[in-house]
Design a protein around this motif. Sequence first.
Motif, mmCIF file in Angstrom:
data_model
loop_
_atom_site.group_PDB
_atom_site.id
_atom_site.type_symbol
_atom_site.label_atom_id
_atom_site.label_comp_id
_atom_site.label_asym_id
_atom_site.label_seq_id
_atom_site.Cartn_x
_atom_site.Cartn_y
_atom_site.Cartn_z
ATOM 1 N N ILE A 459 45.427 55.718 38.233
ATOM 2 C CA ILE A 459 46.668 55.147 38.825
ATOM 3 C C ILE A 459 46.326 53.868 39.574
ATOM 4 O O ILE A 459 45.419 53.845 40.403
ATOM 5 C CB ILE A 459 47.338 56.160 39.765
ATOM 6 C CG1 ILE A 459 47.874 57.338 38.942
ATOM 7 C CG2 ILE A 459 48.451 55.523 40.540
ATOM 8 C CD1 ILE A 459 48.459 58.458 39.760
ATOM 9 N N ASP A 460 47.093 52.769 39.276
ATOM 10 C CA ASP A 460 46.804 51.455 39.888
ATOM 11 C C ASP A 460 47.880 50.992 40.856
ATOM 12 O O ASP A 460 47.807 49.887 41.373
ATOM 13 C CB ASP A 460 46.700 50.385 38.791
ATOM 14 C CG ASP A 460 45.242 50.201 38.387
ATOM 15 O OD1 ASP A 460 44.390 50.715 39.098
ATOM 16 O OD2 ASP A 460 45.010 49.526 37.369
ATOM 17 N N ASN A 461 48.874 51.842 41.115
ATOM 18 C CA ASN A 461 49.974 51.392 41.972
ATOM 19 C C ASN A 461 49.493 51.013 43.356
ATOM 20 O O ASN A 461 49.923 50.021 43.949
ATOM 21 C CB ASN A 461 51.048 52.477 42.078
ATOM 22 C CG ASN A 461 51.814 52.615 40.775
ATOM 23 O OD1 ASN A 461 51.807 51.686 39.958
ATOM 24 N ND2 ASN A 461 52.439 53.749 40.566
ATOM 25 N N GLU A 462 48.599 51.855 43.888
ATOM 26 C CA GLU A 462 48.117 51.566 45.256
ATOM 27 C C GLU A 462 47.291 50.295 45.276
ATOM 28 O O GLU A 462 47.274 49.557 46.258
ATOM 29 C CB GLU A 462 47.319 52.757 45.791
ATOM 30 C CG GLU A 462 48.188 53.998 46.004
ATOM 31 C CD GLU A 462 47.443 55.080 46.753
ATOM 32 O OE1 GLU A 462 46.861 54.744 47.799
ATOM 33 O OE2 GLU A 462 47.441 56.216 46.287
ATOM 34 N N ALA A 490 42.595 39.210 35.827
ATOM 35 C CA ALA A 490 43.141 39.920 36.983
ATOM 36 C C ALA A 490 42.069 40.744 37.684
ATOM 37 O O ALA A 490 42.009 40.793 38.925
ATOM 38 C CB ALA A 490 44.299 40.801 36.535
ATOM 39 N N ASN A 491 41.194 41.388 36.908
ATOM 40 C CA ASN A 491 40.111 42.182 37.518
ATOM 41 C C ASN A 491 39.114 41.287 38.240
ATOM 42 O O ASN A 491 38.593 41.634 39.301
ATOM 43 C CB ASN A 491 39.395 43.001 36.433
ATOM 44 C CG ASN A 491 40.267 44.145 35.926
ATOM 45 O OD1 ASN A 491 41.098 44.660 36.684
ATOM 46 N ND2 ASN A 491 40.101 44.532 34.668
ATOM 47 N N ARG A 494 40.673 40.362 41.520
ATOM 48 C CA ARG A 494 40.585 41.473 42.476
ATOM 49 C C ARG A 494 39.174 41.569 43.059
ATOM 50 O O ARG A 494 38.997 41.770 44.256
ATOM 51 C CB ARG A 494 40.947 42.772 41.766
ATOM 52 C CG ARG A 494 40.851 43.988 42.670
ATOM 53 C CD ARG A 494 41.248 45.246 41.934
ATOM 54 N NE ARG A 494 42.665 45.206 41.577
ATOM 55 C CZ ARG A 494 43.264 46.159 40.857
ATOM 56 N NH1 ARG A 494 42.589 47.181 40.410
ATOM 57 N NH2 ARG A 494 44.538 46.068 40.575
ATOM 58 N N PHE A 495 38.173 41.385 42.220
ATOM 59 C CA PHE A 495 36.766 41.440 42.674
ATOM 60 C C PHE A 495 36.505 40.334 43.696
ATOM 61 O O PHE A 495 35.895 40.567 44.745
ATOM 62 C CB PHE A 495 35.833 41.282 41.464
ATOM 63 C CG PHE A 495 34.390 41.579 41.771
ATOM 64 C CD1 PHE A 495 33.881 42.874 41.638
ATOM 65 C CD2 PHE A 495 33.529 40.577 42.211
ATOM 66 C CE1 PHE A 495 32.550 43.145 41.933
ATOM 67 C CE2 PHE A 495 32.211 40.841 42.492
ATOM 68 C CZ PHE A 495 31.711 42.133 42.361
ATOM 69 N N VAL A 496 37.012 39.119 43.400
ATOM 70 C CA VAL A 496 36.828 37.990 44.323
ATOM 71 C C VAL A 496 37.535 38.270 45.644
ATOM 72 O O VAL A 496 37.061 37.906 46.720
ATOM 73 C CB VAL A 496 37.349 36.692 43.685
ATOM 74 C CG1 VAL A 496 37.340 35.562 44.696
ATOM 75 C CG2 VAL A 496 36.495 36.319 42.484
ATOM 76 N N ARG A 525 28.279 37.268 37.019
ATOM 77 C CA ARG A 525 29.068 36.794 35.892
ATOM 78 C C ARG A 525 30.291 35.981 36.353
ATOM 79 O O ARG A 525 30.612 34.940 35.788
ATOM 80 C CB ARG A 525 29.533 38.001 35.067
ATOM 81 C CG ARG A 525 30.354 37.603 33.826
ATOM 82 C CD ARG A 525 30.707 38.831 33.014
ATOM 83 N NE ARG A 525 31.470 39.783 33.798
ATOM 84 C CZ ARG A 525 32.782 39.674 34.060
ATOM 85 N NH1 ARG A 525 33.451 38.650 33.591
ATOM 86 N NH2 ARG A 525 33.402 40.600 34.768
ATOM 87 N N ILE A 526 30.945 36.466 37.413
ATOM 88 C CA ILE A 526 32.119 35.743 37.931
ATOM 89 C C ILE A 526 31.713 34.389 38.491
ATOM 90 O O ILE A 526 32.397 33.374 38.289
ATOM 91 C CB ILE A 526 32.841 36.597 38.989
ATOM 92 C CG1 ILE A 526 33.506 37.804 38.308
ATOM 93 C CG2 ILE A 526 33.890 35.773 39.728
ATOM 94 C CD1 ILE A 526 34.110 38.788 39.273
ATOM 95 N N ALA A 527 30.573 34.319 39.206
ATOM 96 C CA ALA A 527 30.082 33.042 39.735
ATOM 97 C C ALA A 527 29.808 32.075 38.598
ATOM 98 O O ALA A 527 30.099 30.859 38.695
ATOM 99 C CB ALA A 527 28.835 33.265 40.582
#
Length: 545
Positions: A459-462, A490-491, A494-496, A525-527
């Motif tokens: 569940i991702d609502n929260e 989007a992920n 969220r991580f950032v 990887r994001i960097a």
Amino acid sequence: MHLLKNCKIVLLILFISLSALSLNAQTVAQCDSLLKVGQQATRDKDYVKSLEVLATARSMAEKNRWKKQLFHAINYTGHNYIAMMDYGEALNYCLEAYNLAVKELDPEFEMIALNNIAILYTADKNYEKARDYYRKVYDAAKQGKFKSLGIYLINLANVENILENPVQARNYITEAMPNLKQYWPRSVVAAEMILAEADLLEGKTAVAREEALQLLKNTKDVAYNDIAIPLNEIIVKSYFKEGHYDVAAQNALGILNKKPDLETRKRTFELLAEIYGKSNDFRNAVKFKDSVLSATEELNEVKNGRLFENSRVKFEMQEYKNQLALNQEKEVITRRIIYSLLAFFIIALTATVFILRQKKLIAERNQRITALELEKEKNDNLLLEKQFRENETNALLEQERLKNEIETRNRKLSAKALYLSDRNQLIEDILVSLSKKTKLSKDTSLANQIKTLKSQLRIDNEWDDFITHFEELNQGFLNRLKTLHPTLTANDIRFVAYIYMNLSVKEISSILNITIEACRKRKERIAHKMELPVNVNIFDYISAL
């Protein structure tokens, strides 16, 4: 030197005052008498005399504030300039009379002034403008129910005939007749002449001619309205329109035998040239066309002579006014020399003392005002400085408050994230523990419960609520991040966000339910996706956005 100058000023004031006293002894009857003399001089074409007399009447009216007499003096002066064909000067006096009537007198005087302006435009052959003013006069007279309504309607009907609107002219005369018969019976003949002109314009030549012939029999009223020649012109034009060229020419020549003015002669020459041209008598047609040219040249010479005459009249008028003023001044000086000298010394002394005292008071007042202005300026500067410091302090306090509030909310968000992480870890541990017990896997009820626990992990609502609160707290951050790095998913975003909240790798891995090593690799990887240099820490970079 200053005392002498002040004395001259005082003496001049006294002379003017005494002159006014002398004029006040004059009567309204004397002024009215001068106005009548001026009118008669205009009729006699003695314009210099008329203007001189009217100037004297105007001076008397102005000094005594006799508004009606002043109006008539200005108005009759305008009549002189109309007669002298100086229409520009005439218009100035007509407008002056009109303004005086509007401000100081009854509506009837306003109508007189407007009617005179219309007469001026008629004389200048500006018939459209003349009609506009005649209509204004007519509207005012009709609204006020003045006795002069019929006279104004005659003027309006006449200009409508000139503009070749005979139907409208006839309507105006029909409306005017009851008023004329009651108040202006001698002007009825002029109204009937206009009806004859309307008939002529409408092609009723025989009717128009018969009306004109009947009117000419009333010699007394025709002479009073000065319409004998216009009536004869109607007769000539009626014969001409019917093709009776010989009779038309004979009657036109009869007009010339009466030695009319130059304008009338010119009109008659034009009419004769047209008559002879229609009857193919080209010799006489050319002859009268030459006469038209001669009359035009003569008329121009007369106009040029009138311009010179007008200039001469104006010059003589100015000389007369100067002489009149000089005579009045001499008379005042002669009669009041002793009183003037005595008053001169008293007033000069009083004025000197008063001026010196006023100068001293003004200097003291200016000094006080300057001191007060300097003090006020100083206080204003201090107040502005104080307000600036207070605003600066308030801004710093507000900035610090907002910073603390952001940190507090970020801590709450971190706590919530960690709580979610702990909850997920607990669920995961329970699922692992249950999965090791094979006996329990056959329990259908327990299997459903395990399935429910696993669904909680998906569940991702929260998390969505978490991101919403994060955007409210850190306004613009995510938008700036997406703008600068559109390749982030989007992920990734969220991580950032977790990194921006200064969470450790361990805490982030716990929240995302991944290993610490996987969390580190994802961070690298994001960097790399954000194309950050190796020596730049991702937290330092995003903190500066």
